[in-house]
Scaffold this motif. Sequence first.
Motif, PDB file in Angstrom:
ATOM      1  N   THR A   1       0.835  -1.211   0.105  1.00 11.98           N
ATOM      2  CA  THR A   1       0.050   0.018   0.011  1.00 11.98           C
ATOM      3  C   THR A   1       0.850   1.142  -0.038  1.00 11.98           C
ATOM      4  O   THR A   1       2.180   1.227   0.178  1.00 11.98           O
ATOM      5  CB  THR A   1      -0.900  -0.052   1.181  1.00 11.98           C
ATOM      6  N   PRO A   2       0.209   2.506  -0.178  1.00 12.82           N
ATOM      7  CA  PRO A   2       1.382   3.619  -0.169  1.00 12.82           C
ATOM      8  C   PRO A   2       1.763   3.884   1.051  1.00 12.82           C
ATOM      9  O   PRO A   2       2.781   4.618   1.300  1.00 12.82           O
ATOM     10  CB  PRO A   2       0.205   4.800  -0.375  1.00 12.82           C
ATOM     11  N   LEU A   3       1.354   3.281   2.367  1.00 11.86           N
ATOM     12  CA  LEU A   3       1.825   3.772   3.693  1.00 11.86           C
ATOM     13  C   LEU A   3       3.417   3.140   3.666  1.00 11.86           C
ATOM     14  O   LEU A   3       4.137   4.294   4.362  1.00 11.86           O
ATOM     15  CB  LEU A   3       1.190   2.535   4.620  1.00 11.86           C
ATOM     16  N   ASN A   4       3.832   2.203   3.213  1.00 10.89           N
ATOM     17  CA  ASN A   4       5.450   2.026   3.348  1.00 10.89           C
ATOM     18  C   ASN A   4       6.089   2.867   2.228  1.00 10.89           C
ATOM     19  O   ASN A   4       7.192   3.333   2.808  1.00 10.89           O
ATOM     20  CB  ASN A   4       5.630   0.330   3.393  1.00 10.89           C
ATOM     21  N   PRO A   5       6.012   2.701   1.117  1.00  9.12           N
ATOM     22  CA  PRO A   5       6.779   3.220   0.031  1.00  9.12           C
ATOM     23  C   PRO A   5       6.534   5.065   0.454  1.00  9.12           C
ATOM     24  O   PRO A   5       7.498   5.551  -0.028  1.00  9.12           O
ATOM     25  CB  PRO A   5       5.919   3.366  -1.234  1.00  9.12           C
ATOM     26  N   ALA A   6       5.821   5.411   1.298  1.00  5.78           N
ATOM     27  CA  ALA A   6       5.744   7.051   1.671  1.00  5.78           C
ATOM     28  C   ALA A   6       6.656   7.062   3.138  1.00  5.78           C
ATOM     29  O   ALA A   6       6.640   8.022   3.813  1.00  5.78           O
ATOM     30  CB  ALA A   6       4.449   7.556   1.973  1.00  5.78           C
ATOM     31  N   ASP A   7       6.972   5.836   3.708  1.00  4.20           N
ATOM     32  CA  ASP A   7       7.837   5.940   4.904  1.00  4.20           C
ATOM     33  C   ASP A   7       9.267   5.280   4.433  1.00  4.20           C
ATOM     34  O   ASP A   7      10.279   6.079   4.719  1.00  4.20           O
ATOM     35  CB  ASP A   7       7.524   4.697   5.706  1.00  4.20           C
ATOM     36  N   LYS A   8       9.454   4.130   3.812  1.00  6.02           N
ATOM     37  CA  LYS A   8      10.883   3.677   3.710  1.00  6.02           C
ATOM     38  C   LYS A   8      11.584   4.222   2.592  1.00  6.02           C
ATOM     39  O   LYS A   8      11.099   4.962   1.864  1.00  6.02           O
ATOM     40  CB  LYS A   8      10.785   1.941   3.316  1.00  6.02           C
ATOM     41  N   GLU A   9      13.048   4.287   2.756  1.00  6.22           N
ATOM     42  CA  GLU A   9      13.660   4.540   1.425  1.00  6.22           C
ATOM     43  C   GLU A   9      13.508   3.575   0.191  1.00  6.22           C
ATOM     44  O   GLU A   9      13.218   2.545   0.699  1.00  6.22           O
ATOM     45  CB  GLU A   9      15.467   4.569   1.757  1.00  6.22           C
ATOM     46  N   ALA A  10      13.854   4.319  -0.940  1.00  8.37           N
ATOM     47  CA  ALA A  10      13.505   3.563  -2.264  1.00  8.37           C
ATOM     48  C   ALA A  10      14.037   2.271  -2.198  1.00  8.37           C
ATOM     49  O   ALA A  10      13.361   1.079  -2.662  1.00  8.37           O
ATOM     50  CB  ALA A  10      14.031   4.672  -3.395  1.00  8.37           C
ATOM     51  N   GLY A  11      15.356   1.852  -1.857  1.00  6.55           N
ATOM     52  CA  GLY A  11      16.179   0.650  -1.876  1.00  6.55           C
ATOM     53  C   GLY A  11      15.280  -0.278  -1.219  1.00  6.55           C
ATOM     54  O   GLY A  11      15.316  -1.580  -1.267  1.00  6.55           O
ATOM     55  N   ASP A  12      14.820  -0.090   0.186  1.00  4.50           N
ATOM     56  CA  ASP A  12      14.123  -0.642   0.999  1.00  4.50           C
ATOM     57  C   ASP A  12      12.707  -1.106   0.450  1.00  4.50           C
ATOM     58  O   ASP A  12      12.402  -2.110   0.756  1.00  4.50           O
ATOM     59  CB  ASP A  12      14.166  -0.011   2.110  1.00  4.50           C
ATOM     60  N   VAL A  13      12.037  -0.043  -0.130  1.00  6.31           N
ATOM     61  CA  VAL A  13      10.839  -0.280  -0.815  1.00  6.31           C
ATOM     62  C   VAL A  13      10.852  -1.618  -1.728  1.00  6.31           C
ATOM     63  O   VAL A  13      10.060  -2.346  -2.014  1.00  6.31           O
ATOM     64  CB  VAL A  13      10.016   0.741  -1.612  1.00  6.31           C
ATOM     65  N   SER A  14      11.910  -1.533  -2.330  1.00  9.94           N
ATOM     66  CA  SER A  14      12.187  -2.582  -3.423  1.00  9.94           C
ATOM     67  C   SER A  14      12.153  -4.054  -2.859  1.00  9.94           C
ATOM     68  O   SER A  14      11.742  -4.847  -3.630  1.00  9.94           O
ATOM     69  CB  SER A  14      13.801  -2.245  -4.342  1.00  9.94           C
ATOM     70  N   LYS A  15      12.708  -4.225  -1.765  1.00  7.43           N
ATOM     71  CA  LYS A  15      12.849  -5.338  -1.380  1.00  7.43           C
ATOM     72  C   LYS A  15      11.510  -5.765  -0.124  1.00  7.43           C
ATOM     73  O   LYS A  15      11.682  -6.790   0.636  1.00  7.43           O
ATOM     74  CB  LYS A  15      14.088  -5.505  -0.359  1.00  7.43           C
ATOM     75  N   PHE A  16      10.494  -4.752  -0.043  1.00  4.77           N
ATOM     76  CA  PHE A  16       9.432  -4.746   0.856  1.00  4.77           C
ATOM     77  C   PHE A  16       8.824  -6.196   0.852  1.00  4.77           C
ATOM     78  O   PHE A  16       8.228  -6.591  -0.274  1.00  4.77           O
ATOM     79  CB  PHE A  16       8.613  -3.802   0.646  1.00  4.77           C
TER      80      PHE A  16
END
Length: 329
Positions: free
Chosen positions: A272-287
């Motif tokens: 959902t948008p919650l985590n990509p609006a929190d985490k850094e881009a690299g971390d979002v890639s591995k979410f």
Amino acid sequence: MTQANLSRHEAAGDKTAKRHREIQAKIDKIDKHKGSSAKKNAPQTGARAYPVPPFPKQHLKKPGLEAELTPAPMYDAPYYEGSKKLDGKVALITGGDSGIGRAVAVLYAREGASVVIVHLDEERDADKTKKLVEKEGRPCLVIAGDVRKRDFCHDAVEQTIKAFGKIDILVNNAAFQLHTDDFEDLDEQHFDETIKTNLYGYFFLAQAAARKMKPGSAIVNTGSVTGLVGSKNLIDYSMTKGGIHAFTRALSGNLLPRGIRVNAVAPGPVWTPLNPADKEAGDVSKFGSDTPMKRPAQPEELAPAYVFLASSHCSSYITGEILPVVGGY
């Protein structure tokens, strides 16, 4: 023990150890043959295939627009057929414009409920969710505002009753989440934002709704796996989610004499948008890659749990429970 007995026991021990090594050798051979490929494959257990990491590197501005997220979250549950589990009910859903809230709104409508969605300022997402609910043949009221404010929460309930004559289901789902790697960097403003959104908002809306609810009504709160096991980078968020779990259990006992059930869903990682609006881009890639499922859940995989807990057809004997949907432990 005689020498003969000792020799017999030693021989038996040697024989067992040899058997252990033989079994080990078989497994070692299997592991070597499989290599590392088996560990990389994400299991697919749903009605359709779901995206797995790595995802495109991305970081959204708060509060996060679903329209900007790639790949797009899956919310429509095309294989889920409604069966009037919520026929004639009226449901108010906070954070209903996107993510889990959107998926819940769609399935509630598919089950026959009229829907009210509360959102912060994501008009584009809210408008799409409204159209999705209406596509299911049910009306949808959209209300923008801040759940941290008591007056707004009470006004949202009043608007719901004015539009539909009652309120049967409250889904407390709006949340604020922002990481801090070092505990000392968690300042008072950040802490207050998390506490007031995630706890005050739930409290204000539950209090306003409970005053108007009749027997057979239900409150469903969104907890989190972080409220069960904690998260070192989300101390304040974990604290509020644990508080939501305790609030759920305590409130269930308070409202049960009035015929109102209170439960919670505790999601693991959800796309959902919650985590990509929190985490850094690299971390979002591995979410989500660190779960046994090796991927995050899609919102449509959470929504049936909210239907289950809201429906008196399914969960009339369930209250005060926390339902984990975490992709395995």
